[in-house]
Enzyme design. Structure first.
Site, short mmCIF file in Angstrom:
data_model
loop_
_atom_site.label_atom_id
_atom_site.label_comp_id
_atom_site.label_asym_id
_atom_site.label_seq_id
_atom_site.Cartn_x
_atom_site.Cartn_y
_atom_site.Cartn_z
N ASP A 32 -29.17 21.26 -19.37
CA ASP A 32 -28.46 21.79 -21.08
C ASP A 32 -27.68 23.53 -20.15
O ASP A 32 -28.33 24.95 -20.18
CB ASP A 32 -30.25 22.39 -21.43
CG ASP A 32 -29.94 22.47 -22.77
OD1 ASP A 32 -28.79 23.40 -23.61
OD2 ASP A 32 -31.38 22.68 -23.87
N HIS A 33 -27.42 22.80 -21.25
CA HIS A 33 -26.01 24.57 -20.86
C HIS A 33 -26.19 25.45 -21.51
O HIS A 33 -26.38 26.59 -21.75
CB HIS A 33 -24.49 23.46 -21.68
CG HIS A 33 -23.39 24.57 -20.75
ND1 HIS A 33 -23.30 25.64 -19.90
CD2 HIS A 33 -22.30 24.50 -20.05
CE1 HIS A 33 -22.73 26.15 -19.18
NE2 HIS A 33 -21.55 25.46 -19.00
#
Length: 479
Positions: free
Chosen positions: A449-450
């Protein structure tokens, strides 16, 4: 002493974990059967597990509310129990000689029905002697597509009760009449229903002619072969006129219910909410395999799997990069890093892809990890894990190499922040000290998850994992 004078309706209980509905898999009783307090009357499938539901009332079954394959909401009628004399809800009379029940039987067992899971239901199924379900001739004569597209066709309570018997087909059955199908496993019935197979046409290879899953799969393979032969027999037919399916075949419609529906909803939510990125690297796993062989040679009674070693490496990486052991709280607008690593292990089962969780995995030794992984995945495939074991993960390890593939870009198990994927380990040419050699090579992928971290953290974690795979001795500095 009091008597049971009126019918009592048992509602589908709260099965825990916030579940609001359940699909009926198989009725254990039929209308007219006599049941006792806490007798299992139906097997249902929730979004988490398959469980047996006991009835808190004793008496005679008056009605079954719902057919196999039908989804029932929590709190709605499930089964109606009447007195043994057969009196209806408006008949308060008690004939002479009417059997009496203790007050506690009238009131039910008092057992807590909220939150029980497969830990109870699974044990009951293992102890119960299997009952052979005989497919009625009317069902056998119906088109296979009707079975696949209308699982909830019966509308009356009596129609929902599948006839059961422990004997095979009767001796006076004529050779030309449809043969009764002997089925024990609900999985076999579901597979046949979903794939449009008429069980009355399948010959069982089990004891007494019981139909097994392999028999259904063989029937599917035979049908495919026959279809291909029919297509091949068309002489010089133009491509535009060759159908992909044999004449008369219809689409197979599979209802999106139970665990399949939950998987679909969760993956869709993950893809909508999480800006995911996947990075990957090829690594030389030769030394890791050698390390595993050395460990198991020293203690053959407690073998350690490659998955356990990869889990140990992931735990080492998460200790160094805790940003990935986290989730995003969208309502609170914050990132929450978990104190413990609740390691999810993706496991393919007959009911779909499940992710059982090993809580506080960082506290386990490598041998303990191996034992827990083996026990947990086996329980997941058997359907005996309680619902609580399938939630609450903080990081997932996915060994998709068991399917014979090298790489993948998996979807993150919401609400987690990262997932490590491992491809198959195969012989490949590899440069070692300037010389070309054949080595055991695998591909590692990290989907993250950026929002929780940038590429530097994700790349650092994946490089640490890769280095430990290539040089397992590096783990000593972190364990």
């Amino acid at each position: 002493m009091t008597t049971v004078e009126r019918t009592q309706v048992f509602l589908l209980p709260d099965l825990g974990e916030g579940l609001s509905e359940a699909e009926i898999v198989e009725w254990r009783v039929a209308v007219g059967d006599v049941v006792t307090v806490d007798q299992s009357v139906v097997e249902v499938e929730t979004a988490k597990a398959v469980v047996d539901v006991p009835c808190p009332y004793a008496g005679r079954v008056v009605a079954l509310h719902g057919a196999a394959g039908e989804v029932r909401p929590v709190g709605q009628p499930l089964i109606t129990i009447g007195p043994l004399d057969g009196a209806g809800p408006d008949d308060d009379r008690e004939p002479a000689g009417h059997a009496t029940y203790r007050e506690e039987e009238r009131a039910g067992s008092g057992n807590v029905l909220i939150g029980y899971g497969t830990g109870h239901g699974g044990s009951g199924r293992r102890r119960r002697r299997p009952r052979l379900a005989l497919a009625p001739e009317s069902t056998a004569a119906a088109p296979a597509s009707a079975v696949a597209t209308s699982p909830a066709a019966p509308t009356s309570p009596a129609a929902s009760a599948a006839p059961t018997s422990s004997a095979g087909p009767t001796a006076d059955s004529s050779a030309g009449s449809p043969r009764a199908a002997l089925v024990i496993s609900p999985i076999v019935r579901r597979l046949a229903r979903e794939r449009g197979v008429d069980l009355a046409t399948v010959r069982g290879s089990g004891p007494g002619g019981v139909i097994r899953r392999a028999d259904v799969e063989a029937a599917l393979a035979e049908a495919s072969t026959d279809a291909a032969a029919r297509l091949a027999a068309v002489p010089d037919a133009p491509a535009a006129h060759v159908s992909l399916a044999p004449a008369g075949e219809q689409d197979v419609v599979i209802p999106l219910t139970g665990i399949r529906k939950v998987i679909a909803d969760k993956l869709s939510r993950s893809r909508r909410e999480i800006p995911e990125v996947t990075i990957w690297v090829d690594v030389d796993a030769t030394a890791l395999l050698a390390t595993r062989a050395a460990i198991n040679a020293a203690s053959p009674d407690a073998p350690v799997s490659i998955l356990a070693l990869l889990a140990r490496i992931c735990l080492s990486g998460l200790r160094r990069y805790p940003q990935l052991n986290a989730h995003v709280d969208t309502e609170g607008q914050r990132i929450v890093q978990s104190a413990g690593v609740h390691l999810g292990i993706a496991a393919q089962t007959d009911r779909g892809l499940l992710v059982p969780v090993l809580r506080d995995a960082q506290r386990l030794t490598t041998r303990e990890l191996a034992a827990e992984l083996a026990a947990t995945t086996a329980a997941a495939r058997a359907g005996t894990l309680p619902p609580a074991r399938l939630t609450g993960g903080t990081f997932t390890l996915n060994n998709y190499g068991v399917f014979g593939v090298d790489g993948s870009t998996p979807i993150i198990n919401h609400p987690e922040a990262a997932l490590l994927g491992v491809g198959r380990i195969v012989d490949k040419p590899w440069v070692v000290d300037g010389q070309l050699a054949v080595r055991k090579v695998t591909q590692l992928s990290l989907t993250f998850d950026h929002r929780v971290c940038d590429g530097g953290v994700a790349g650092g974690f994946l490089r640490h994992v890769a280095d430990c795979v290539e040089q397992p001795a590096l783990l000593v500095a972190n364990v």
